[in-house]
Design a protein around this motif. Structure first.
Motif, PDB file in Angstrom:
ATOM      1  N   THR A 142      22.660  50.987  41.888  1.00 40.00           N
ATOM      2  CA  THR A 142      24.072  50.610  42.394  1.00 40.00           C
ATOM      3  C   THR A 142      23.966  50.464  43.647  1.00 40.00           C
ATOM      4  O   THR A 142      25.318  49.960  44.228  1.00 40.00           O
ATOM      5  N   ALA A 143      22.901  50.863  44.699  1.00 39.19           N
ATOM      6  CA  ALA A 143      23.218  51.224  45.993  1.00 39.19           C
ATOM      7  C   ALA A 143      23.645  50.119  46.528  1.00 39.19           C
ATOM      8  O   ALA A 143      24.449  50.014  47.565  1.00 39.19           O
ATOM      9  N   GLY A 144      23.444  48.602  46.540  1.00 35.06           N
ATOM     10  CA  GLY A 144      24.101  48.365  46.574  1.00 35.06           C
ATOM     11  C   GLY A 144      25.593  47.661  46.601  1.00 35.06           C
ATOM     12  O   GLY A 144      25.777  46.552  47.626  1.00 35.06           O
ATOM     13  N   LEU A 145      26.236  48.563  46.171  1.00 37.54           N
ATOM     14  CA  LEU A 145      27.796  47.575  45.751  1.00 37.54           C
ATOM     15  C   LEU A 145      28.679  48.375  46.869  1.00 37.54           C
ATOM     16  O   LEU A 145      27.984  49.110  46.894  1.00 37.54           O
ATOM     17  N   ARG A 146      29.987  47.738  47.020  1.00 37.27           N
ATOM     18  CA  ARG A 146      30.738  47.979  48.193  1.00 37.27           C
ATOM     19  C   ARG A 146      31.793  47.315  47.457  1.00 37.27           C
ATOM     20  O   ARG A 146      32.123  46.536  46.985  1.00 37.27           O
ATOM     21  N   TYR A 147      32.867  48.506  47.850  1.00 33.98           N
ATOM     22  CA  TYR A 147      34.189  48.030  47.948  1.00 33.98           C
ATOM     23  C   TYR A 147      34.530  47.893  49.529  1.00 33.98           C
ATOM     24  O   TYR A 147      35.133  48.719  50.490  1.00 33.98           O
ATOM     25  N   GLU A 148      35.607  46.560  48.792  1.00 35.68           N
ATOM     26  CA  GLU A 148      35.649  45.753  50.780  1.00 35.68           C
ATOM     27  C   GLU A 148      36.229  44.437  50.192  1.00 35.68           C
ATOM     28  O   GLU A 148      36.926  43.950  49.654  1.00 35.68           O
ATOM     29  N   GLU A 149      37.119  44.096  51.698  1.00 35.99           N
ATOM     30  CA  GLU A 149      38.314  43.328  51.641  1.00 35.99           C
ATOM     31  C   GLU A 149      37.303  41.999  52.306  1.00 35.99           C
ATOM     32  O   GLU A 149      36.432  41.836  52.307  1.00 35.99           O
ATOM     33  N   ILE A 150      37.870  40.797  51.008  1.00 41.34           N
ATOM     34  CA  ILE A 150      37.480  39.546  51.303  1.00 41.34           C
ATOM     35  C   ILE A 150      38.405  38.474  50.977  1.00 41.34           C
ATOM     36  O   ILE A 150      39.715  38.903  50.856  1.00 41.34           O
ATOM     37  N   GLU A 151      38.455  37.582  51.357  1.00 39.70           N
ATOM     38  CA  GLU A 151      39.709  36.485  51.801  1.00 39.70           C
ATOM     39  C   GLU A 151      39.480  35.948  50.095  1.00 39.70           C
ATOM     40  O   GLU A 151      38.946  35.821  49.782  1.00 39.70           O
ATOM     41  N   THR A 152      41.140  36.256  49.685  1.00 39.85           N
ATOM     42  CA  THR A 152      41.673  35.490  48.288  1.00 39.85           C
ATOM     43  C   THR A 152      41.464  33.822  48.628  1.00 39.85           C
ATOM     44  O   THR A 152      41.715  33.177  49.733  1.00 39.85           O
ATOM     45  N   LEU A 153      40.464  33.624  47.384  1.00 39.93           N
ATOM     46  CA  LEU A 153      40.454  31.790  47.208  1.00 39.93           C
ATOM     47  C   LEU A 153      41.770  31.177  46.473  1.00 39.93           C
ATOM     48  O   LEU A 153      42.391  31.531  45.921  1.00 39.93           O
ATOM     49  N   GLN A 154      41.647  29.756  46.772  1.00 42.20           N
ATOM     50  CA  GLN A 154      42.388  28.652  46.677  1.00 42.20           C
ATOM     51  C   GLN A 154      41.841  27.698  45.739  1.00 42.20           C
ATOM     52  O   GLN A 154      40.738  28.015  45.340  1.00 42.20           O
ATOM     53  N   PRO A 155      42.982  27.927  44.493  1.00 43.06           N
ATOM     54  CA  PRO A 155      42.054  27.455  43.487  1.00 43.06           C
ATOM     55  C   PRO A 155      41.777  25.481  43.112  1.00 43.06           C
ATOM     56  O   PRO A 155      42.782  25.053  44.599  1.00 43.06           O
ATOM     57  N   GLY A 156      41.070  24.947  43.028  1.00 45.50           N
ATOM     58  CA  GLY A 156      39.997  23.565  43.536  1.00 45.50           C
ATOM     59  C   GLY A 156      40.877  23.176  42.016  1.00 45.50           C
ATOM     60  O   GLY A 156      41.250  23.475  41.140  1.00 45.50           O
ATOM     61  N   PRO A 157      40.800  21.915  42.084  1.00 46.01           N
ATOM     62  CA  PRO A 157      40.761  20.881  40.673  1.00 46.01           C
ATOM     63  C   PRO A 157      39.807  21.568  39.772  1.00 46.01           C
ATOM     64  O   PRO A 157      39.402  22.238  39.628  1.00 46.01           O
TER      65      PRO A 157
END
Length: 299
Positions: free
Chosen positions: A12-27
Motif C-alpha cells: 500500500t505504500a505506493g498509493l496516493r490520493y490525487e487529482e487526475i484528468e476526467t476521461l471522456q467516453p469513447g465508442p
C-alpha cells in the motif's frame, strides 16, 4: 477528479490520493459517477506491469455520460459492474467502463452494498453453474463458506435448490448455519472426508490442504472447481481452476436474486475515498468478515 493511484508495486505504500484528468467516453464506453468501489485482497499485485494505475474493479454508481454506439445504459441510470482487470479501476470519483459490462444496480441495496457484490457473486455463479454444472437437488461441498465468495456461493446454491455442505472455521459456524446450509463442518477439528457422503461438486475458495483432499468426496463423474489454486487432476472427475470474468447478463440475474431477498452481501468495513490506503491495509489483514468498500459519495 480525485482518485487513488498506485505508483509502485508491492503493498500500500505506493498509493496516493490525487487529482487526475476526467476521461471522456469513447465508442462503446460509459463514464460512471462512482458512488462506491470494493476491494479484493491482493489486487494491488494485478496492476504491477502498468503503473501508475487506479485500483478497485467493482463499482456501483450512476451513468454520467455515454459514448457513441451505446444502447445498454442511459445517463442517470444506477448501475453496478465488475470491470476488466486490464483497464483503469474504480477507486475514483469517475470511472470509464465498457458499457456492455454495466448492469442495472439492485433496487433494494445501497451503492455500498451493491459494490460488494460483483466479483464475489460472479465468481460463485461461474464456479457453481458455468464450470460446476450444479443443478437442483445435487449436493455441493463449499470450502471457505464464510468468505467473500463462499457466503454468496452458499446463497446461490440454495437458490437453485441444491443441498449445501460447508466447511468453515470454528468462529464462522453460526453465521454460515444462518445461511441455511444442510451441513456445517468445522475444518479445524474435523476431517470433512470422514463426514461427507459423495457430492456432485466441490466448490473451493480456500485452496491448500482442503483442496488437496477434496477429490475423495466427489462422486465418479463429478466436478472439483477452485477459484483459489489449480487442483490436482484425478481420474474419474473433472477438476479445474478458473479466474472470474465480467458478465452483464449474470449480474442482471444476480440483481434479481438480491431484490427477491435470496442473496445478500456481507460488508466488513467502509472507508471514504481519501482513506483508501487504510482500506487496502484492512483488506490485507486477518479477521475480516465480508467485503471492504470505499465510499465515494455519501448516501
Amino acid at each position: 477528479m480525485r482518485a487513488i493511484r498506485q505508483h509502485a508495486p508491492g503493498g500500500t505504500a505506493g498509493l496516493r490520493y490525487e487529482e487526475i484528468e476526467t476521461l471522456q467516453p469513447g465508442p462503446g464506453e460509459a463514464l460512471v459517477r462512482v458512488h462506491a468501489a470494493a476491494i479484493t485482497r491482493d489486487e494491488l499485485e494485478w496492476t504491477a506491469d502498468r503503473l501508475p494505475a487506479t485500483p478497485s474493479f467493482e463499482l456501483s454508481g450512476v451513468v454520467a455520460e455515454v459514448g457513441a454506439e451505446v444502447s445498454d445504459v442511459v445517463v442517470g441510470e444506477p448501475v453496478y459492474a465488475l470491470l476488466d482487470f486490464d483497464r483503469e479501476g474504480a477507486a475514483a470519483e469517475y470511472a470509464l467502463v465498457q458499457a456492455a459490462l454495466l448492469a442495472p444496480k439492485p433496487s433494494t441495496t445501497t451503492h455500498v452494498e451493491s459494490a460488494a457484490i460483483p466479483l464475489a457473486a460472479l465468481s460463485a455463479w461461474q464456479g457453481l453453474f458455468d464450470k460446476g454444472g450444479l443443478t437442483e437437488c445435487q449436493r455441493v461441498l463449499i470450502h471457505g463458506a464464510a468468505g467473500g465468495v463462499g457466503h454468496l456461493a452458499v446463497q446461490l446454491a440454495r437458490s437453485r435448490g441444491a443441498r449445501v455442505i460447508a466447511t468453515v472455521s470454528t468462529a464462522n459456524i453460526a453465521p454460515v448455519r444462518r445461511l441455511g446450509v444442510d451441513q456445517v463442518i468445522d475444518h479445524t477439528v474435523e476431517r470433512f472426508e470422514d463426514l461427507v457422503e459423495p457430492v456432485d461438486l466441490v466448490f473451493d475458495t480456500a485452496g491448500g490442504e482442503r483442496l488437496e483432499r477434496s477429490a475423495a468426496v466427489v462422486r465418479p463423474g463429478g466436478r472439483l472447481v477452485s477459484v483459489a489454486e489449480e487442483p490436482v487432476q484425478t481420474e474419474g472427475i473433472a477438476a479445474l481452476y478458473f479466474v472470474v470474468e465480467p458478465n452483464r447478463r449474470q449480474l442482471i440475474e444476480i440483481a434479481r436474486l438480491v431484490d427477491d431477498g435470496k442473496l445478500r452481501p456481507t460488508i466488513d468495513e467502509v472507508f471514504p475515498l481519501a482513506e483508501a490506503r487504510a482500506a487496502f491495509e484492512r483488506s490485507l489483514g486477518d479477521g475480516r468478515r465480508g467485503k471492504i468498500v470505499v465510499r465515494v459519495v455519501e448516501e
